[in-house]
Design a protein around this motif. Structure first.
Motif, PDB file in Angstrom:
ATOM      1  N   VAL A 190       0.843  -1.214   0.000  1.00  0.00           N
ATOM      2  CA  VAL A 190       0.000   0.000   0.000  1.00  0.00           C
ATOM      3  C   VAL A 190       0.871   1.254   0.000  1.00  0.00           C
ATOM      4  O   VAL A 190       0.653   2.187  -0.793  1.00  0.00           O
ATOM      5  CB  VAL A 190      -0.956   0.004   1.224  1.00  0.00           C
ATOM      6  CG1 VAL A 190      -1.636   1.359   1.364  1.00  0.00           C
ATOM      7  CG2 VAL A 190      -1.990  -1.099   1.094  1.00  0.00           C
ATOM      8  N   LEU A 191       1.886   1.290   0.891  1.00  0.00           N
ATOM      9  CA  LEU A 191       2.745   2.474   0.995  1.00  0.00           C
ATOM     10  C   LEU A 191       3.553   2.704  -0.282  1.00  0.00           C
ATOM     11  O   LEU A 191       3.765   3.846  -0.685  1.00  0.00           O
ATOM     12  CB  LEU A 191       3.685   2.353   2.194  1.00  0.00           C
ATOM     13  CG  LEU A 191       3.017   2.458   3.574  1.00  0.00           C
ATOM     14  CD1 LEU A 191       4.025   2.171   4.678  1.00  0.00           C
ATOM     15  CD2 LEU A 191       2.397   3.839   3.793  1.00  0.00           C
ATOM     16  N   ASN A 192       3.987   1.607  -0.924  1.00  0.00           N
ATOM     17  CA  ASN A 192       4.726   1.759  -2.186  1.00  0.00           C
ATOM     18  C   ASN A 192       3.847   2.397  -3.264  1.00  0.00           C
ATOM     19  O   ASN A 192       4.303   3.227  -4.050  1.00  0.00           O
ATOM     20  CB  ASN A 192       5.256   0.401  -2.662  1.00  0.00           C
ATOM     21  CG  ASN A 192       6.499  -0.020  -1.877  1.00  0.00           C
ATOM     22  OD1 ASN A 192       7.136   0.812  -1.233  1.00  0.00           O
ATOM     23  ND2 ASN A 192       6.833  -1.289  -1.936  1.00  0.00           N
ATOM     24  N   LYS A 193       2.556   2.004  -3.288  1.00  0.00           N
ATOM     25  CA  LYS A 193       1.617   2.609  -4.265  1.00  0.00           C
ATOM     26  C   LYS A 193       1.430   4.101  -3.952  1.00  0.00           C
ATOM     27  O   LYS A 193       1.356   4.930  -4.854  1.00  0.00           O
ATOM     28  CB  LYS A 193       0.260   1.896  -4.193  1.00  0.00           C
ATOM     29  CG  LYS A 193       0.268   0.528  -4.883  1.00  0.00           C
ATOM     30  CD  LYS A 193      -1.044  -0.192  -4.676  1.00  0.00           C
ATOM     31  CE  LYS A 193      -0.946  -1.634  -5.173  1.00  0.00           C
ATOM     32  NZ  LYS A 193      -2.086  -2.443  -4.766  1.00  0.00           N
ATOM     33  N   VAL A 194       1.349   4.416  -2.644  1.00  0.00           N
ATOM     34  CA  VAL A 194       1.190   5.825  -2.220  1.00  0.00           C
ATOM     35  C   VAL A 194       2.395   6.653  -2.668  1.00  0.00           C
ATOM     36  O   VAL A 194       2.266   7.741  -3.212  1.00  0.00           O
ATOM     37  CB  VAL A 194       1.008   5.926  -0.686  1.00  0.00           C
ATOM     38  CG1 VAL A 194       1.076   7.376  -0.213  1.00  0.00           C
ATOM     39  CG2 VAL A 194      -0.329   5.311  -0.269  1.00  0.00           C
ATOM     40  N   TRP A 195       3.623   6.106  -2.431  1.00  0.00           N
ATOM     41  CA  TRP A 195       4.838   6.851  -2.801  1.00  0.00           C
ATOM     42  C   TRP A 195       4.924   7.044  -4.313  1.00  0.00           C
ATOM     43  O   TRP A 195       5.398   8.080  -4.781  1.00  0.00           O
ATOM     44  CB  TRP A 195       6.094   6.101  -2.327  1.00  0.00           C
ATOM     45  CG  TRP A 195       6.302   6.113  -0.834  1.00  0.00           C
ATOM     46  CD1 TRP A 195       6.421   5.024  -0.038  1.00  0.00           C
ATOM     47  CD2 TRP A 195       6.374   7.253   0.034  1.00  0.00           C
ATOM     48  NE1 TRP A 195       6.579   5.395   1.277  1.00  0.00           N
ATOM     49  CE2 TRP A 195       6.549   6.765   1.353  1.00  0.00           C
ATOM     50  CE3 TRP A 195       6.304   8.627  -0.163  1.00  0.00           C
ATOM     51  CZ2 TRP A 195       6.662   7.604   2.444  1.00  0.00           C
ATOM     52  CZ3 TRP A 195       6.413   9.460   0.936  1.00  0.00           C
ATOM     53  CH2 TRP A 195       6.603   8.956   2.221  1.00  0.00           C
ATOM     54  N   LYS A 196       4.467   6.030  -5.087  1.00  0.00           N
ATOM     55  CA  LYS A 196       4.549   6.145  -6.551  1.00  0.00           C
ATOM     56  C   LYS A 196       3.629   7.240  -7.081  1.00  0.00           C
ATOM     57  O   LYS A 196       3.932   7.895  -8.057  1.00  0.00           O
ATOM     58  CB  LYS A 196       4.180   4.802  -7.192  1.00  0.00           C
ATOM     59  CG  LYS A 196       5.355   3.812  -7.182  1.00  0.00           C
ATOM     60  CD  LYS A 196       4.939   2.468  -7.706  1.00  0.00           C
ATOM     61  CE  LYS A 196       6.075   1.454  -7.529  1.00  0.00           C
ATOM     62  NZ  LYS A 196       5.643   0.072  -7.820  1.00  0.00           N
ATOM     63  N   THR A 197       2.468   7.394  -6.407  1.00  0.00           N
ATOM     64  CA  THR A 197       1.510   8.400  -6.882  1.00  0.00           C
ATOM     65  C   THR A 197       1.810   9.790  -6.305  1.00  0.00           C
ATOM     66  O   THR A 197       1.295  10.790  -6.774  1.00  0.00           O
ATOM     67  CB  THR A 197       0.056   8.016  -6.500  1.00  0.00           C
ATOM     68  OG1 THR A 197      -0.011   7.811  -5.092  1.00  0.00           O
ATOM     69  CG2 THR A 197      -0.356   6.741  -7.233  1.00  0.00           C
TER      70      THR A 197
END
Length: 299
Positions: free
Chosen positions: A291-298
């Motif tokens: 979840v956090l990796n998706k947040v950082w990518k966006t």
């Protein structure tokens, strides 16, 4: 660019730290009563004679005397500590495993053992020893005839006032040995099972049920591997720790007075707690990282 690379690693390390912390906090709230019972059984020396006849008797007696909330005595010290503990554990493991990976980005089983050992020693020194010492003193205090600790902060103040900061670092050697072997065994088993499952396809998806099964197996392996160290650590951190000159003397006295089986006191509740603990932590950790990796990518 260098700035982009630094930002990437800052985001990744923040993700790992947050994921470890969130996983640790949720896990301890679910499993703490088993930790309470395990600690009481380990503190219950045969010489006294023992107060608790079995796991069920310990639970019944605690609820009779203190209500259900009695099973959560000492939770605050573990809750305040479990968030940084899991953060340090996973953060250090990822840091060391990034150094130890081969040219294909794969971490072999033997290196995962060493990375786990490093993560365990780091969490023992930075977080676990003071946290566990306070927890054991709180639980031991509740079963004494005149409990003196009213709450977490008052209890910590009292311990530091009476014994200094050293009072929160009792049993450090046993804790380092326990946590080091704990994480070495767990990460070794987890990495071995993960490498076996993924085979030649590192991008193969692992569903949460598989992760939980592998985590529980790793947890069980660590319980059977180092419960004697856990018993020694608990005794070294209890209110009667002054009876022992050092870690070796503690082991010798337990063996002499209570026999070999005393080193496996509390194994059943510890097995229940640890299998659940490791399964939950690995599942939550992996999901939160995603979840956090998706947040950082966006972002």
């Amino acid at each position: 660019s260098k700035n982009g690379y630094l930002k990437y690693w800052h985001n990744i390390s923040t993700s790992l730290f947050c994921a470890g912390g969130i996983a640790g906090g949720i896990e301890i709230c679910i499993t703490f009563p088993t930790e309470y019972v395990k600690t009481q059984l380990q503190l219950d020396e045969r010489a006294n004679p023992p107060r608790y006849r079995s796991i069920g008797h310990c639970v019944r007696l605690t609820i009779q005397e203190h209500g259900v909330k009695g099973l959560y005595r000492g939770l605050s010290s573990l809750l305040y500590g479990s968030i940084p503990k899991s953060a340090v554990r996973f953060g250090m493991f990822e840091f060391l495993s990034n150094i130890a990976k081969d040219s294909n980005g794969k971490l072999d089983n033997k290196r995962s053992l060493l990375c786990g050992l490093g993560a365990g020693v780091a969490e023992a020194v930075l977080v676990v020893c003071p946290m566990e010492t306070i927890k054991v003193k709180f639980i031991h205090d509740q079963s004494s005839s005149n409990p003196k600790y009213k709450g977490f902060f008052q209890g910590v103040r009292e311990i530091v006032r009476e014994q200094g900061l050293r009072g929160t670092y009792q049993g450090l050697t046993a804790t380092v040995l326990k946590q080091g072997s704990n994480q070495a065994i767990r990460f070794f088993v987890m990495t071995s099972l993960r490498n076996w499952y993924l085979g030649d396809n590192p991008h193969k998806k692992m569903n949460p049920f598989i992760t939980a099964t592998f985590g529980a197996t790793a947890g069980a392996a660590s319980v059977f591997g180092n419960t004697p160290l856990d018993v020694i650590k608990t005794r070294m951190q209890g209110l009667e720790a002054h009876k022992y000159k050092n870690t070796l003397d503690c082991a010798y006295q337990i063996l002499k007075k209570e026999g070999l089986l005393a080193f496996y006191k509390g194994t059943v509740p510890r097995l229940g707690r640890v299998c659940l603990d490791v399964a939950i932590v690995f599942v939550i950790y992996e999901e939160v990282v995603n979840v956090l990796n998706k947040v950082w990518k966006t972002a």
